[in-house]
Design an enzyme around this catalytic site. Sequence first.
Site, PDB file in Angstrom:
ATOM      1  N   ALA A   1       0.815  -1.225   0.000  1.00 32.25           N
ATOM      2  CA  ALA A   1       0.000   0.000   0.000  1.00 32.25           C
ATOM      3  C   ALA A   1       0.843   1.268   0.000  1.00 32.25           C
ATOM      4  O   ALA A   1       0.347   2.349   0.297  1.00 32.25           O
ATOM      5  CB  ALA A   1      -0.953  -0.011   1.195  1.00 32.25           C
ATOM      6  N   GLY A   2       2.136   1.134  -0.334  1.00 33.69           N
ATOM      7  CA  GLY A   2       2.988   2.324  -0.419  1.00 33.69           C
ATOM      8  C   GLY A   2       3.521   2.726   0.943  1.00 33.69           C
ATOM      9  O   GLY A   2       3.544   1.922   1.882  1.00 33.69           O
TER      10      GLY A   2
ATOM     11  N   ASP B   1       4.184   3.834   4.586  1.00 30.88           N
ATOM     12  CA  ASP B   1       3.381   3.662   5.811  1.00 30.88           C
ATOM     13  C   ASP B   1       3.037   5.044   6.343  1.00 30.88           C
ATOM     14  O   ASP B   1       3.884   5.737   6.924  1.00 30.88           O
ATOM     15  CB  ASP B   1       4.183   2.864   6.847  1.00 30.88           C
ATOM     16  N   LEU B   2       1.795   5.444   6.131  1.00 27.05           N
ATOM     17  CA  LEU B   2       1.378   6.795   6.497  1.00 27.05           C
ATOM     18  C   LEU B   2       1.250   6.959   8.011  1.00 27.05           C
ATOM     19  O   LEU B   2       1.199   8.077   8.506  1.00 27.05           O
ATOM     20  CB  LEU B   2       0.050   7.143   5.804  1.00 27.05           C
TER      21      LEU B   2
ATOM     22  N   HIS C   1      15.248   5.520  -2.740  1.00 26.10           N
ATOM     23  CA  HIS C   1      16.131   5.382  -3.908  1.00 26.10           C
ATOM     24  C   HIS C   1      17.183   4.289  -3.749  1.00 26.10           C
ATOM     25  O   HIS C   1      17.501   3.612  -4.739  1.00 26.10           O
ATOM     26  CB  HIS C   1      16.755   6.737  -4.267  1.00 26.10           C
TER      27      HIS C   1
ATOM     28  N   ASP D   1       5.938   9.067  -7.028  1.00 21.71           N
ATOM     29  CA  ASP D   1       7.382   8.947  -6.836  1.00 21.71           C
ATOM     30  C   ASP D   1       7.795   7.484  -6.912  1.00 21.71           C
ATOM     31  O   ASP D   1       7.030   6.643  -7.396  1.00 21.71           O
ATOM     32  CB  ASP D   1       7.811   9.620  -5.507  1.00 21.71           C
TER      33      ASP D   1
END
Length: 261
Positions: free
Chosen positions: A65-66, A68-69, A88, A143
């Site tokens: 889910a990208g 971790d908010l 990166h 990104d």
Amino acid sequence: MPTFETIKFELTDGLAVISFNRPELLNALNSQLKAEFLKALRMLNQPHSAARALLITGEGRGFCAGADLAEGATDAVDMGASLTDTYHPFLTELANLNIPVVSAVNGVAAGAGMSIAISADIVLASRSAIFLQAFVNIGLVPDAGSTFILPRLIGLNRARAMMMLGEKVTADKALEWGMVYDVVDDDKLMETAKAMAQKLANGPTVALNGIRTLMAQSLKNDYQQQLAAEAVVQRGAGRTADCIEGVTAFIQKRPANFKGI
Ligand code: LHQ
């Protein structure tokens, strides 16, 4: 072998499998997961690694889910620095692998999770998988390589719409758009992905790495430059034992037994 908690790592018969392992949070990328992913990729990039192909997937009902908010990702003073420092390095390590990479997208792939999924050489999705350029929904730009890879896969028109609208795209639509190589029923995903990745692991590794190199160069070269690049890479492939084996096996009408050298 180091102990991992937020990923699972296996290496059998030349096939490395990395599974993101925070299923309760759809494998969101926290600091530990990013560090462990980087460590595993560095192991695969060691000169004497036994791995000849990599399969990436997720535990549970999500692929990833990208960011971790909940880890304060959005409180970062400098999100650019967060990218250069913690994203990166693993993205570069992944791009620099000299073995083919398959992603088995078993559920939602959102934000940087989608970027990872589509950075594989071959992307296989389960029928219920969802692709989401989630960034805009939290006021961010795409990104982790999405702005590089996605327009090259599906064209500027669709990539821009996905990025600006932040809407879920189904696996079937992703297939129609050319974002994934194939879609299979959920209960067949891992079996199909493992068979495909094992085929690559049993393949002529130098030639497969050459294909990775040439595909990357194709994105920036003109025709003459690409012809020259093909000649350079082919010179290397043509000198391998696997090339001799491939030709011999063809003449002898038997399957080739590639050794990866
Ligand atoms: C999550 C997450 C998540 C934490 C689900 N974090 N918990 C960012 C910042 C800094 C610099 C570098 O770059 C980046 C890169 C990025 O990746 S930005 C994009 C970050 N990702 C998102 O914005 C996606 C957020 N998640 C969602 O939109 C939904 O969860 C999706 C559409 C992925 C899945 O929806 P559902 O299937 O309805 O599941 P859910 O929302 O109920 O999630 C299940 C659980 O996972 C839930 O926790 P809970 O305790 O309530 O069961 C979510 O809070 C948690 N979760 N994504 N990214």
